[in-house]
Design a protein around this motif. Structure first.
Motif, PDB file in Angstrom:
ATOM      1  N   THR A   1     -41.787  44.912  65.210  1.00 25.32           N
ATOM      2  CA  THR A   1     -42.281  43.933  64.252  1.00 25.32           C
ATOM      3  C   THR A   1     -41.365  42.722  64.269  1.00 25.32           C
ATOM      4  O   THR A   1     -40.159  42.861  64.064  1.00 25.32           O
ATOM      5  N   LEU A   2     -41.929  41.563  64.537  1.00 23.48           N
ATOM      6  CA  LEU A   2     -41.113  40.362  64.621  1.00 23.48           C
ATOM      7  C   LEU A   2     -40.551  40.023  63.246  1.00 23.48           C
ATOM      8  O   LEU A   2     -41.315  39.845  62.288  1.00 23.48           O
ATOM      9  N   PRO A   3     -39.238  39.922  63.111  1.00 22.79           N
ATOM     10  CA  PRO A   3     -38.653  39.570  61.817  1.00 22.79           C
ATOM     11  C   PRO A   3     -38.909  38.102  61.484  1.00 22.79           C
ATOM     12  O   PRO A   3     -39.146  37.286  62.373  1.00 22.79           O
ATOM     13  N   LYS A   4     -38.866  37.776  60.216  1.00 15.90           N
ATOM     14  CA  LYS A   4     -39.033  36.402  59.763  1.00 15.90           C
ATOM     15  C   LYS A   4     -37.687  35.821  59.370  1.00 15.90           C
ATOM     16  O   LYS A   4     -36.830  36.532  58.846  1.00 15.90           O
ATOM     17  N   LEU A   5     -37.525  34.541  59.640  1.00 15.82           N
ATOM     18  CA  LEU A   5     -36.306  33.838  59.261  1.00 15.82           C
ATOM     19  C   LEU A   5     -36.507  33.272  57.858  1.00 15.82           C
ATOM     20  O   LEU A   5     -37.255  32.314  57.663  1.00 15.82           O
ATOM     21  N   ALA A   6     -35.845  33.880  56.880  1.00 22.10           N
ATOM     22  CA  ALA A   6     -36.007  33.462  55.493  1.00 22.10           C
ATOM     23  C   ALA A   6     -35.362  32.097  55.263  1.00 22.10           C
ATOM     24  O   ALA A   6     -34.483  31.664  56.023  1.00 22.10           O
ATOM     25  N   GLU A   7     -35.782  31.430  54.198  1.00 19.77           N
ATOM     26  CA  GLU A   7     -35.267  30.104  53.874  1.00 19.77           C
ATOM     27  C   GLU A   7     -33.754  30.119  53.704  1.00 19.77           C
ATOM     28  O   GLU A   7     -33.050  29.246  54.228  1.00 19.77           O
TER      29      GLU A   7
ATOM     30  N   ARG B   1     -37.374  25.222  61.447  1.00 20.06           N
ATOM     31  CA  ARG B   1     -37.173  26.654  61.212  1.00 20.06           C
ATOM     32  C   ARG B   1     -37.919  27.523  62.239  1.00 20.06           C
ATOM     33  O   ARG B   1     -37.328  28.464  62.766  1.00 20.06           O
ATOM     34  N   PRO B   2     -39.191  27.231  62.570  1.00 18.96           N
ATOM     35  CA  PRO B   2     -39.857  28.046  63.596  1.00 18.96           C
ATOM     36  C   PRO B   2     -39.157  27.978  64.950  1.00 18.96           C
ATOM     37  O   PRO B   2     -39.045  28.990  65.655  1.00 18.96           O
TER      38      PRO B   2
ATOM     39  N   ALA C   1     -36.014  30.128  64.775  1.00 18.63           N
ATOM     40  CA  ALA C   1     -36.368  31.543  64.814  1.00 18.63           C
ATOM     41  C   ALA C   1     -36.723  31.986  66.226  1.00 18.63           C
ATOM     42  O   ALA C   1     -36.291  33.042  66.694  1.00 18.63           O
TER      43      ALA C   1
ATOM     44  N   SER D   1     -33.258  42.202  62.013  1.00 15.71           N
ATOM     45  CA  SER D   1     -33.443  41.079  61.088  1.00 15.71           C
ATOM     46  C   SER D   1     -32.448  39.973  61.386  1.00 15.71           C
ATOM     47  O   SER D   1     -31.388  40.203  61.991  1.00 15.71           O
ATOM     48  N   TYR D   2     -32.781  38.779  60.910  1.00 14.25           N
ATOM     49  CA  TYR D   2     -31.849  37.662  61.043  1.00 14.25           C
ATOM     50  C   TYR D   2     -30.648  37.847  60.124  1.00 14.25           C
ATOM     51  O   TYR D   2     -29.557  37.348  60.419  1.00 14.25           O
TER      52      TYR D   2
END
Length: 270
Positions: free
Chosen positions: A6-12, A35-36, A39, A53-54
């Motif tokens: 599952t591709l992790p998301k880069l939170a704010e 941001r994209p 990431a 995760s980031y």
């Protein structure tokens, strides 16, 4: 293993930490819309360390044992899009100007990326300089880009904007495993001194003075205050009457500098 599927998301808040890291290391201000891109470019490092995760990656970056990894982040997040003879009117103007000069000429490609700009300058100098006493300093913040510049090896597609006959004159076509690539000839590579220089920090001693400085497509990554500091720092390395080239999409209007515009995005130091 499942975490990597599952591709992790880069939170704010994680992106803000990376913005701070880049600003401290390079002075570059990562805009929110990056941001994209951030990431995507750092995803390979998560996979390399098998992190899910980031947040885990940021924790790794905080570890003093991973100083080199922090440097790699700067390399990965520094935009390095370039090609030979980019913004070609600059090279036409440079060649015509060089043909009128007497005596030694010292040129600085201040953000050379993977080397296309300084090698383009070297070819123009070889064609137009009235003396063989010319040299080029090429610098960049990225060690990986400097390594590529040092090798001087490029895909043949990079030669599409070469003036007619210059590929054969100044480069060697690859054969075998190197087919589809070319290498800048050793005689030209030896003309260029490669240096790691951070333009947001005090410059090395005994660097200039230069007759020409190319500072193109760099200022767009900094805020206005940092842009002014960088330009003021660099023109201390430029002789009176020397030229500063900036990118066509950039501006130093309102910086109150002792310079006059000689042609679009080319300035002469008064």
């Amino acid at each position: 293993m499942s975490a990597l599927l599952t591709l992790p998301k880069l939170a704010e808040h994680e992106f803000r930490r990376l913005q701070k890291l880049m600003a401290e290391a390079s002075g570059i201000q990562l805009a929110p819309n990056k941001r994209p891109l951030v990431a995507g470019r750092l995803m390979k490092r998560l996979r390399h360390y098998r992190l899910g995760s980031y947040a885990d990656y940021l924790q790794l970056l905080d570890n003093p044992l991973f100083i080199k990894e922090r440097r790699l982040v700067v390399d990965l997040l520094t935009t390095n899009e370039t090609y030979f003879f980019r913004e070609h009117p600059h090279f036409d103007f440079f060649g015509e100007w060089l043909a009128r000069q007497r005596g030694p000429q010292k040129i600085w490609s201040a953000a050379c990326s993977s080397g296309e700009e300084p090698y383009s300058l070297a070819m123009v100098a070889s064609e137009n300089a009235r003396t063989q006493d010319w040299s080029i300093v090429a610098s960049d913040l990225s060690q990986s880009m400097l390594a590529r510049a040092r090798d001087g090896i490029y895909d043949m597609a990079q030669a599409k904007y070469f003036p007619e006959g210059w590929l054969k004159r100044y480069c060697l076509n690859g054969v075998g495993d190197m087919s589809g690539r070319f290498r800048v000839q050793a005689a030209l590579r030896e003309r260029i001194t490669l240096r790691e220089i951070n333009l947001t920090q005090p410059l090395p001693e005994a660097l200039g003075p230069f007759d020409v400085i190319f500072l193109r497509n760099v200022l767009i990554y900094f805020n206005n205050e940092e842009k002014q500091r960088i330009v003021r720092r660099l023109i201390t390395q430029l002789r009176v009457g020397g030229l500063l080239f900036i990118g066509h999409a950039e501006s130093i209007h309102g910086f109150d500098l002792p310079m006059r515009l000689t042609c679009p995005s080319v300035y002469e130091l008064l």
